[in-house]
Design an enzyme around this catalytic site. Sequence first.
Site, short mmCIF file in Angstrom:
data_model
loop_
_atom_site.label_atom_id
_atom_site.label_comp_id
_atom_site.label_asym_id
_atom_site.label_seq_id
_atom_site.Cartn_x
_atom_site.Cartn_y
_atom_site.Cartn_z
N ASN A 211 11.88 -10.22 -48.46
CA ASN A 211 10.23 -9.35 -48.37
C ASN A 211 10.04 -8.72 -49.46
O ASN A 211 10.95 -8.72 -50.47
CB ASN A 211 10.40 -8.65 -47.03
CG ASN A 211 11.65 -7.56 -47.10
OD1 ASN A 211 11.53 -6.87 -48.29
ND2 ASN A 211 12.62 -7.60 -46.40
N LYS A 290 21.89 -27.89 -52.71
CA LYS A 290 20.36 -27.68 -52.71
C LYS A 290 19.70 -28.69 -51.81
O LYS A 290 20.14 -29.81 -51.83
CB LYS A 290 19.98 -27.65 -54.07
CG LYS A 290 18.55 -27.39 -54.13
CD LYS A 290 18.09 -27.05 -55.56
CE LYS A 290 16.48 -27.07 -55.56
NZ LYS A 290 16.02 -27.81 -56.70
N PRO A 306 21.74 -8.50 -36.73
CA PRO A 306 21.74 -7.33 -35.94
C PRO A 306 20.85 -6.32 -36.36
O PRO A 306 20.43 -6.08 -37.41
CB PRO A 306 23.33 -7.07 -36.47
CG PRO A 306 23.43 -7.89 -37.64
CD PRO A 306 22.61 -8.92 -37.57
N ASP A 307 20.34 -5.50 -35.45
CA ASP A 307 19.47 -4.40 -35.87
C ASP A 307 20.23 -3.29 -36.03
O ASP A 307 21.00 -2.65 -35.12
CB ASP A 307 18.45 -4.17 -34.68
CG ASP A 307 17.49 -3.09 -35.05
OD1 ASP A 307 17.78 -2.12 -35.97
OD2 ASP A 307 16.35 -3.18 -34.61
N LYS A 340 9.29 2.51 -31.63
CA LYS A 340 10.76 2.36 -32.44
C LYS A 340 11.66 3.71 -32.38
O LYS A 340 12.72 3.66 -32.17
CB LYS A 340 10.42 1.85 -33.84
CG LYS A 340 9.74 0.37 -34.05
CD LYS A 340 9.53 0.20 -35.56
CE LYS A 340 8.79 -1.07 -35.37
NZ LYS A 340 7.96 -1.46 -36.82
N LYS A 344 15.04 3.25 -30.82
CA LYS A 344 16.25 3.06 -31.71
C LYS A 344 16.82 4.38 -31.84
O LYS A 344 17.88 4.68 -32.46
CB LYS A 344 15.86 2.88 -32.96
CG LYS A 344 15.16 1.41 -33.24
CD LYS A 344 15.24 0.94 -34.63
CE LYS A 344 14.61 -0.63 -34.60
NZ LYS A 344 14.57 -1.20 -35.88
N1 CTP Z 1 16.28 -1.89 -39.39
C1 CTP Z 1 17.43 -2.27 -39.26
N2 CTP Z 1 18.19 -3.42 -39.05
C2 CTP Z 1 17.00 -4.32 -38.74
C3 CTP Z 1 16.07 -4.44 -38.89
C4 CTP Z 1 15.50 -2.94 -39.30
O1 CTP Z 1 18.26 -1.41 -39.43
N3 CTP Z 1 17.83 -5.74 -38.41
C5 CTP Z 1 15.77 -0.66 -39.59
C6 CTP Z 1 14.88 -0.45 -41.06
O2 CTP Z 1 15.87 -0.26 -42.16
C7 CTP Z 1 13.94 0.35 -40.71
C8 CTP Z 1 13.61 0.25 -39.03
O3 CTP Z 1 14.79 -0.69 -38.71
O4 CTP Z 1 14.52 1.88 -40.74
C9 CTP Z 1 12.54 -0.74 -38.84
O5 CTP Z 1 12.33 -1.12 -37.86
P1 CTP Z 1 11.77 -2.54 -37.44
O6 CTP Z 1 11.89 -2.44 -35.89
O7 CTP Z 1 12.64 -3.74 -37.93
O8 CTP Z 1 10.79 -2.78 -38.09
P2 CTP Z 1 9.80 -3.86 -38.40
O9 CTP Z 1 10.77 -4.95 -38.87
O10 CTP Z 1 8.67 -3.58 -39.27
O11 CTP Z 1 9.35 -4.56 -36.88
P3 CTP Z 1 8.36 -5.12 -36.28
O12 CTP Z 1 8.41 -6.59 -37.25
O13 CTP Z 1 8.64 -5.42 -34.99
O14 CTP Z 1 7.31 -4.21 -36.39
#
Ligand code: CTP
Length: 404
Positions: A211, A290, A306-307, A340, A344
Amino acid sequence: MAKILAGKRIIFGVTGSIAAFKVAGWVSHLAKEEALVSVIMTESAQRFIAPLTFAALSGEKVYGAMFADDMSEPMAHIDLAQAASLLVIAPASAQTIARLAHGMADDLLSTTVLATRAPIIVCPAMNSKMYLHQATQENITKLRNFGYIVVDPDSGMMACKDDGPGRLVEWDSAQEIILRCLSDKPFLGKKILITAGPTREAIDPARFLSNRSSGKMGYALARAAYRGGADVTLVSGPTTLECPYGVERIEVETAEEMYSTVMEKSREASIIIKSAAVSDFRPTEIHTQKVKKDNIKTSLELQANPDILFELGQQADRNDKILVGFAAESANIEKEARKKLTRKNLDFIAVNNIKEEGSGFGVDTNKITLIDAEDTIHLPHTSKEETARLILESVATILKNKTR
Ligand code: CTP
């Protein structure tokens, strides 16, 4: 940068080293930040660079001799010592370090050092053999035991063509040490874990999913946390940024690497700030060779990462920690961020509207809203440095209430 230096009296000791010319730039930076800089030069320093240079750059009188002809200041060492918020000696020669280690008081700089109770930063610069000599090393240990901050010199090719440690530290590092000395330190003795940058999820040895995160916000937070007295660990995805001075950086590439590093490091941290833009998905299959374009499918099968932040919010010791998340939104900003925050289990979330100009990915500024269970605080559109300082101010308030 908040005006940490404005109005602060800094005594700046310059001693006899070829690096004396470099600190003209330091004095100029300090004066531009509105510090009040009184330069004291030893006799040998004046052989390397003229006092007039420092007088012009600081806009103040430069002190040299112990016994000045000017009888209006008969006790310069006491007056300077008392007025000082900080004393910096740069470059510090082997001779000056030896004199200070023995408590000598035979010139204006050494007497001022003895007479002040302000913090003292010593930045050695000398030939590497002189620096590594047991005598110098023992003298440096003594200074550290006195409570002086002795900054390790850089290594590299020296003016005398020797290669090794002894080069005067760069201004970028010295500046961070000075700012930490002069800042409030709400995080002294605290371990802060910060994540920054993007993650990369490999498709094959040449391609990856990622990203637009530059890591600038997380790195600014790491710098601000160091200034605030914290012991900082920065878990960083791939960026082009330099590791901030005084910060332990662990570089990772994938979300899974970030997950395992953060989980391990989070055990000792009392504050965790997750500013990294973690890839929510990774390719199900990573090709070891590749993939040739003739064989590339037009769709990519993904699986969830994993989140990390969610997992941190569910840990058994959650309530012993302060947990801050980030969110990048493009619509229904506050509502999405609140979801969130709750899901979270965060203390607060810092959200930005990525569609707004000058906010979010890649740029040096940000416009953040801080949201907790009760409040919504709109921070001004400002630099990421200043945004980091304001975010940490909110963290410091929570910390104060927690330890009360
Ligand atoms: N985050 C994390 N692990 C992931 C994804 C996100 O720790 N796999 C953390 C990021 O570091 C940030 C927050 O969660 O602090 C962002 O939340 P997230 O729900 O992932 O936001 P987006 O990716 O923007 O979600 P969405 O696309 O659903 O809006």
